[in-house]
Design a protein around this motif. Structure first.
Motif, PDB file in Angstrom:
ATOM      1  N   VAL A   1       0.860  -1.178   0.000  1.00 57.23           N
ATOM      2  CA  VAL A   1       0.000   0.000   0.000  1.00 57.23           C
ATOM      3  C   VAL A   1       0.897   1.228   0.000  1.00 57.23           C
ATOM      4  N   LEU A   2       0.694   2.074  -0.995  1.00 61.08           N
ATOM      5  CA  LEU A   2       1.447   3.313  -1.121  1.00 61.08           C
ATOM      6  C   LEU A   2       0.518   4.487  -0.873  1.00 61.08           C
TER       7      LEU A   2
ATOM      8  N   ALA B   1      -4.645   5.848  -0.593  1.00 62.46           N
ATOM      9  CA  ALA B   1      -3.977   4.579  -0.332  1.00 62.46           C
ATOM     10  C   ALA B   1      -4.149   3.751  -1.599  1.00 62.46           C
ATOM     11  N   ALA B   2      -3.044   3.337  -2.220  1.00 65.14           N
ATOM     12  CA  ALA B   2      -3.124   2.646  -3.507  1.00 65.14           C
ATOM     13  C   ALA B   2      -2.226   1.420  -3.535  1.00 65.14           C
TER      14      ALA B   2
ATOM     15  N   ILE C   1      -4.267   1.344  -8.205  1.00 63.01           N
ATOM     16  CA  ILE C   1      -5.697   1.457  -7.939  1.00 63.01           C
ATOM     17  C   ILE C   1      -5.860   1.851  -6.477  1.00 63.01           C
ATOM     18  N   THR C   2      -6.651   2.867  -6.230  1.00 61.48           N
ATOM     19  CA  THR C   2      -6.833   3.360  -4.871  1.00 61.48           C
ATOM     20  C   THR C   2      -7.880   2.532  -4.146  1.00 61.48           C
ATOM     21  N   LEU C   3      -7.894   2.618  -2.822  1.00 62.66           N
ATOM     22  CA  LEU C   3      -8.914   1.918  -2.050  1.00 62.66           C
ATOM     23  C   LEU C   3     -10.308   2.407  -2.421  1.00 62.66           C
TER      24      LEU C   3
ATOM     25  N   ARG D   1     -12.226   5.673   5.153  1.00 65.57           N
ATOM     26  CA  ARG D   1     -13.396   4.898   5.588  1.00 65.57           C
ATOM     27  C   ARG D   1     -13.265   3.437   5.189  1.00 65.57           C
ATOM     28  N   ILE D   2     -12.812   3.181   3.968  1.00 63.49           N
ATOM     29  CA  ILE D   2     -12.675   1.801   3.492  1.00 63.49           C
ATOM     30  C   ILE D   2     -11.604   1.070   4.290  1.00 63.49           C
ATOM     31  N   ALA D   3     -10.473   1.739   4.559  1.00 66.27           N
ATOM     32  CA  ALA D   3      -9.401   1.120   5.348  1.00 66.27           C
ATOM     33  C   ALA D   3      -9.889   0.816   6.758  1.00 66.27           C
ATOM     34  N   ALA D   4     -10.678   1.710   7.346  1.00 66.80           N
ATOM     35  CA  ALA D   4     -11.195   1.489   8.703  1.00 66.80           C
ATOM     36  C   ALA D   4     -12.146   0.301   8.726  1.00 66.80           C
ATOM     37  N   ARG D   5     -12.995   0.188   7.722  1.00 67.92           N
ATOM     38  CA  ARG D   5     -13.920  -0.947   7.669  1.00 67.92           C
ATOM     39  C   ARG D   5     -13.169  -2.265   7.491  1.00 67.92           C
ATOM     40  N   ARG D   6     -12.118  -2.246   6.694  1.00 66.62           N
ATOM     41  CA  ARG D   6     -11.334  -3.470   6.488  1.00 66.62           C
ATOM     42  C   ARG D   6     -10.580  -3.867   7.746  1.00 66.62           C
TER      43      ARG D   6
END
Length: 106
Positions: free
Chosen positions: A33-34, A52-53, A62-64, A87-92
């Motif tokens: 993740v970059l 975050a990609a 491709i970004t989150l 938000r997507i990173a927090a849910r994951r």
């Protein structure tokens, strides 16, 4: 005037190909993740949020939040984050937490 890809990175940032420890034509072997954003002059300042990609098999980032990025137009950087990526990173990170609610409250 030099092309955008010929410009030097901004202070505190590094051009993306120098940050990825891999051949120029190949992505890293492990999913990495970059934190990337468009370089100055590519888009307006409001659109230069940090995403975050990860690399795809077709050498595209491709970004989150689902946006494909051309690696020649971005740099690894810090700054204002993309709220959708956060938000997507927090849910994951907490997929089974019943207190974790989405925008719609569900």
């Amino acid at each position: 005037m030099p092309a955008f890809h010929d410009r030097q990175p901004e202070p505190g940032t590094v051009a993306l190909p120098e940050m990825v420890d891999a051949d120029r034509g190949r992505p890293p072997p492990e999913p990495t993740v970059l934190n990337v954003r468009y370089r100055a002059g590519i888009v307006g300042e409001r659109a230069r949020v940090v995403h975050a990609a990860t690399w795809t098999p077709r050498d595209v980032l491709i970004t989150l939040c689902g946006m494909p990025l051309d690696p020649s137009l971005v740099e690894e950087s810090t700054g204002m984050p993309c709220m959708r990526c956060i938000r997507i990173a927090a849910r994951r990170a907490r997929p089974n937490d019943p207190d974790q609610r989405g925008i719609d409250g569900g």
